[in-house]
Write a protein that holds these residues in place. Structure first.
Motif, PDB file in Angstrom:
ATOM      1  N   ARG A 122       0.958  -1.317   0.330  1.00  0.00           N
ATOM      2  CA  ARG A 122       0.015  -0.175   0.139  1.00  0.00           C
ATOM      3  C   ARG A 122       0.686   1.224  -0.054  1.00  0.00           C
ATOM      4  NH1 ARG A 122      -4.769  -0.296   1.028  1.00  0.00           N
ATOM      5  NH2 ARG A 122      -4.645  -2.086   1.944  1.00  0.00           N
ATOM      6  N   GLY A 123       2.040   1.343   0.927  1.00  0.00           N
ATOM      7  CA  GLY A 123       2.555   2.453   1.149  1.00  0.00           C
ATOM      8  C   GLY A 123       3.717   3.190  -0.332  1.00  0.00           C
ATOM      9  N   ALA A 124       4.528   1.672  -1.097  1.00  0.00           N
ATOM     10  CA  ALA A 124       4.376   1.935  -2.066  1.00  0.00           C
ATOM     11  C   ALA A 124       3.564   1.920  -3.482  1.00  0.00           C
ATOM     12  CB  ALA A 124       5.420   0.462  -2.850  1.00  0.00           C
ATOM     13  N   GLU A 125       2.347   1.475  -3.064  1.00  0.00           N
ATOM     14  CA  GLU A 125       1.700   2.152  -4.079  1.00  0.00           C
ATOM     15  C   GLU A 125       1.917   3.454  -4.528  1.00  0.00           C
ATOM     16  OE1 GLU A 125      -1.835   1.227  -7.324  1.00  0.00           O
ATOM     17  OE2 GLU A 125       1.010   0.277  -7.036  1.00  0.00           O
ATOM     18  N   ARG A 126       0.959   4.116  -3.000  1.00  0.00           N
ATOM     19  CA  ARG A 126       1.127   5.787  -3.100  1.00  0.00           C
ATOM     20  C   ARG A 126       1.286   6.502  -2.758  1.00  0.00           C
ATOM     21  NH1 ARG A 126      -0.760   6.013   2.557  1.00  0.00           N
ATOM     22  NH2 ARG A 126      -2.078   4.324   1.803  1.00  0.00           N
ATOM     23  N   GLN A 127       3.495   6.006  -3.243  1.00  0.00           N
ATOM     24  CA  GLN A 127       4.260   6.730  -3.703  1.00  0.00           C
ATOM     25  C   GLN A 127       4.379   6.928  -4.997  1.00  0.00           C
ATOM     26  OE1 GLN A 127       8.193   5.219  -2.206  1.00  0.00           O
ATOM     27  NE2 GLN A 127       9.144   7.652  -2.153  1.00  0.00           N
ATOM     28  N   GLN A 128       3.846   6.060  -5.758  1.00  0.00           N
ATOM     29  CA  GLN A 128       4.035   5.792  -6.937  1.00  0.00           C
ATOM     30  C   GLN A 128       3.226   6.774  -7.961  1.00  0.00           C
ATOM     31  OE1 GLN A 128       6.453   4.998  -9.130  1.00  0.00           O
ATOM     32  NE2 GLN A 128       5.944   4.825 -10.932  1.00  0.00           N
ATOM     33  N   LEU A 129       1.927   6.651  -6.741  1.00  0.00           N
ATOM     34  CA  LEU A 129       0.748   7.140  -7.634  1.00  0.00           C
ATOM     35  C   LEU A 129       0.890   8.724  -7.507  1.00  0.00           C
ATOM     36  CD1 LEU A 129      -2.603   5.996  -5.952  1.00  0.00           C
ATOM     37  CD2 LEU A 129      -2.305   6.368  -9.128  1.00  0.00           C
ATOM     38  N   GLU A 130       1.807   8.855  -6.324  1.00  0.00           N
ATOM     39  CA  GLU A 130       2.569  10.458  -6.019  1.00  0.00           C
ATOM     40  C   GLU A 130       3.182  10.545  -6.672  1.00  0.00           C
ATOM     41  OE1 GLU A 130       3.090  11.304  -1.463  1.00  0.00           O
ATOM     42  OE2 GLU A 130       1.672  10.679  -0.897  1.00  0.00           O
ATOM     43  N   ALA A 131       4.099  10.000  -7.476  1.00  0.00           N
ATOM     44  CA  ALA A 131       5.183  10.647  -8.564  1.00  0.00           C
ATOM     45  C   ALA A 131       4.587  10.182  -9.668  1.00  0.00           C
ATOM     46  CB  ALA A 131       6.445   9.490  -8.469  1.00  0.00           C
ATOM     47  N   LEU A 132       3.756   9.562  -9.992  1.00  0.00           N
ATOM     48  CA  LEU A 132       3.439   9.445 -11.806  1.00  0.00           C
ATOM     49  C   LEU A 132       1.861  11.131 -11.411  1.00  0.00           C
ATOM     50  CD1 LEU A 132       1.667   5.925 -11.771  1.00  0.00           C
ATOM     51  CD2 LEU A 132       4.375   7.276 -13.175  1.00  0.00           C
ATOM     52  N   THR A 143     -10.563   0.057  -8.545  1.00  0.00           N
ATOM     53  CA  THR A 143      -9.875   1.474  -8.832  1.00  0.00           C
ATOM     54  C   THR A 143     -10.252   2.181  -9.993  1.00  0.00           C
ATOM     55  OG1 THR A 143      -7.555   1.756  -8.529  1.00  0.00           O
ATOM     56  CG2 THR A 143      -8.051   0.498  -9.032  1.00  0.00           C
ATOM     57  N   PHE A 144     -10.663   3.722  -9.814  1.00  0.00           N
ATOM     58  CA  PHE A 144     -10.288   4.171 -10.985  1.00  0.00           C
ATOM     59  C   PHE A 144      -9.058   4.833 -11.271  1.00  0.00           C
ATOM     60  CE2 PHE A 144     -14.562   2.462  -9.807  1.00  0.00           C
ATOM     61  CZ  PHE A 144     -15.573   2.591 -10.680  1.00  0.00           C
ATOM     62  N   VAL A 145      -7.914   5.008 -12.094  1.00  0.00           N
ATOM     63  CA  VAL A 145      -7.398   5.597 -12.053  1.00  0.00           C
ATOM     64  C   VAL A 145      -7.127   6.537 -13.410  1.00  0.00           C
ATOM     65  CG1 VAL A 145      -4.385   6.179 -12.167  1.00  0.00           C
ATOM     66  CG2 VAL A 145      -6.132   4.697 -10.877  1.00  0.00           C
ATOM     67  N   GLU A 146      -7.372   7.912 -13.103  1.00  0.00           N
ATOM     68  CA  GLU A 146      -7.249   8.413 -14.480  1.00  0.00           C
ATOM     69  C   GLU A 146      -5.412   8.659 -15.112  1.00  0.00           C
ATOM     70  OE1 GLU A 146      -8.774  12.857 -15.728  1.00  0.00           O
ATOM     71  OE2 GLU A 146      -7.668  13.277 -13.427  1.00  0.00           O
ATOM     72  N   VAL A 147      -5.250   7.779 -16.206  1.00  0.00           N
ATOM     73  CA  VAL A 147      -4.251   8.138 -16.959  1.00  0.00           C
ATOM     74  C   VAL A 147      -4.152   8.781 -18.218  1.00  0.00           C
ATOM     75  CG1 VAL A 147      -2.066   6.781 -17.743  1.00  0.00           C
ATOM     76  CG2 VAL A 147      -3.975   5.551 -15.636  1.00  0.00           C
ATOM     77  N   ILE A 148      -2.533  10.156 -18.216  1.00  0.00           N
ATOM     78  CA  ILE A 148      -3.352  10.760 -19.407  1.00  0.00           C
ATOM     79  C   ILE A 148      -1.838  10.684 -20.346  1.00  0.00           C
ATOM     80  CG2 ILE A 148      -2.340  13.289 -19.317  1.00  0.00           C
ATOM     81  CD1 ILE A 148      -3.242  13.903 -16.215  1.00  0.00           C
ATOM     82  N   GLU A 172      -3.414   4.007 -26.012  1.00  0.00           N
ATOM     83  CA  GLU A 172      -3.852   2.975 -24.778  1.00  0.00           C
ATOM     84  C   GLU A 172      -2.369   2.470 -24.330  1.00  0.00           C
ATOM     85  OE1 GLU A 172      -6.098  -2.087 -24.787  1.00  0.00           O
ATOM     86  OE2 GLU A 172      -6.851   0.514 -25.731  1.00  0.00           O
ATOM     87  N   GLU A 173      -1.375   1.929 -25.567  1.00  0.00           N
ATOM     88  CA  GLU A 173      -0.109   1.652 -24.818  1.00  0.00           C
ATOM     89  C   GLU A 173       0.240   2.193 -23.765  1.00  0.00           C
ATOM     90  OE1 GLU A 173       3.905   0.692 -27.388  1.00  0.00           O
ATOM     91  OE2 GLU A 173       2.403   0.529 -28.502  1.00  0.00           O
ATOM     92  N   GLN A 174       0.304   3.558 -24.448  1.00  0.00           N
ATOM     93  CA  GLN A 174       1.254   4.381 -23.040  1.00  0.00           C
ATOM     94  C   GLN A 174       0.063   4.790 -21.440  1.00  0.00           C
ATOM     95  OE1 GLN A 174       1.380   8.219 -24.247  1.00  0.00           O
ATOM     96  NE2 GLN A 174       2.878   7.922 -24.986  1.00  0.00           N
ATOM     97  N   VAL A 175      -0.830   4.218 -21.501  1.00  0.00           N
ATOM     98  CA  VAL A 175      -1.609   3.879 -20.329  1.00  0.00           C
ATOM     99  C   VAL A 175      -1.661   2.932 -19.895  1.00  0.00           C
ATOM    100  CG1 VAL A 175      -4.396   3.172 -19.904  1.00  0.00           C
ATOM    101  CG2 VAL A 175      -3.780   5.524 -21.326  1.00  0.00           C
ATOM    102  N   LEU A 176      -1.617   1.451 -19.992  1.00  0.00           N
ATOM    103  CA  LEU A 176      -0.916   0.203 -19.920  1.00  0.00           C
ATOM    104  C   LEU A 176       0.471   0.100 -19.662  1.00  0.00           C
ATOM    105  CD1 LEU A 176      -2.785  -1.890 -22.307  1.00  0.00           C
ATOM    106  CD2 LEU A 176      -3.529  -0.956 -19.943  1.00  0.00           C
ATOM    107  N   ALA A 177       0.786   0.715 -20.085  1.00  0.00           N
ATOM    108  CA  ALA A 177       3.046   1.384 -19.615  1.00  0.00           C
ATOM    109  C   ALA A 177       2.560   1.844 -17.959  1.00  0.00           C
ATOM    110  CB  ALA A 177       3.451   2.120 -21.022  1.00  0.00           C
ATOM    111  N   THR A 178       2.287   2.792 -17.981  1.00  0.00           N
ATOM    112  CA  THR A 178       2.122   3.916 -16.819  1.00  0.00           C
ATOM    113  C   THR A 178       1.121   2.678 -16.244  1.00  0.00           C
ATOM    114  OG1 THR A 178       1.831   6.152 -18.049  1.00  0.00           O
ATOM    115  CG2 THR A 178       0.794   6.325 -15.518  1.00  0.00           C
ATOM    116  N   LEU A 179      -0.238   2.315 -16.355  1.00  0.00           N
ATOM    117  CA  LEU A 179      -0.651   1.284 -14.994  1.00  0.00           C
ATOM    118  C   LEU A 179       0.176   0.271 -14.741  1.00  0.00           C
ATOM    119  CD1 LEU A 179      -3.754   0.502 -17.387  1.00  0.00           C
ATOM    120  CD2 LEU A 179      -3.324   2.301 -14.554  1.00  0.00           C
ATOM    121  N   GLY A 180       1.026   0.028 -15.832  1.00  0.00           N
ATOM    122  CA  GLY A 180       2.043  -1.100 -14.943  1.00  0.00           C
ATOM    123  C   GLY A 180       3.331  -0.646 -13.859  1.00  0.00           C
ATOM    124  N   THR A 181       3.641   0.698 -13.775  1.00  0.00           N
ATOM    125  CA  THR A 181       4.493   0.802 -12.966  1.00  0.00           C
ATOM    126  C   THR A 181       4.273   1.006 -11.732  1.00  0.00           C
ATOM    127  OG1 THR A 181       4.050   3.552 -13.003  1.00  0.00           O
ATOM    128  CG2 THR A 181       5.597   2.829 -14.557  1.00  0.00           C
TER     129      THR A 181
END
Length: 81
Positions: A17-27, A45-50, A54-63
């Motif tokens: 959970r902490g690592a997830e929160r930290q990565q979300l803040e960085a993104l 969960t709903f994440v607005e990826v900019i 779709e390839e970029q979206v999945l790459a961002t989510l993959g981090t």
């Protein structure tokens, strides 16, 4: 949107959970993620990826550390005019 898989080890999930929160803040700081919402009752969960596609979206989510626990469903949106 991502739906939590039924076979998720919730102890492992909670430990990240902490690592997830930290990565979300960085993104968010990098302008790659906007809003983030969680619906525990629906295990979703709903994440607005900019991103431009779709390839970029999945790459961002993959981090995200939680990415391996969810089945992603991408909903492209268009800006309001």
């Amino acid at each position: 949107m991502g739906t939590l898989r039924d076979d998720v080890d919730l102890t492992e999930f909670a430990a990240l959970r902490g690592a997830e929160r930290q990565q979300l803040e960085a993104l968010q700081s990098a302008g790659k993620v906007g809003a983030h919402y969680v619906s525990p009752a629906r295990r979703t969960t709903f994440v607005e990826v900019i991103a431009t596609d779709e390839e970029q979206v999945l790459a961002t989510l993959g981090t995200l550390p939680f990415a391996r626990f969810f089945d992603a469903d991408v909903y492209p949106t268009a800006p309001e005019n």
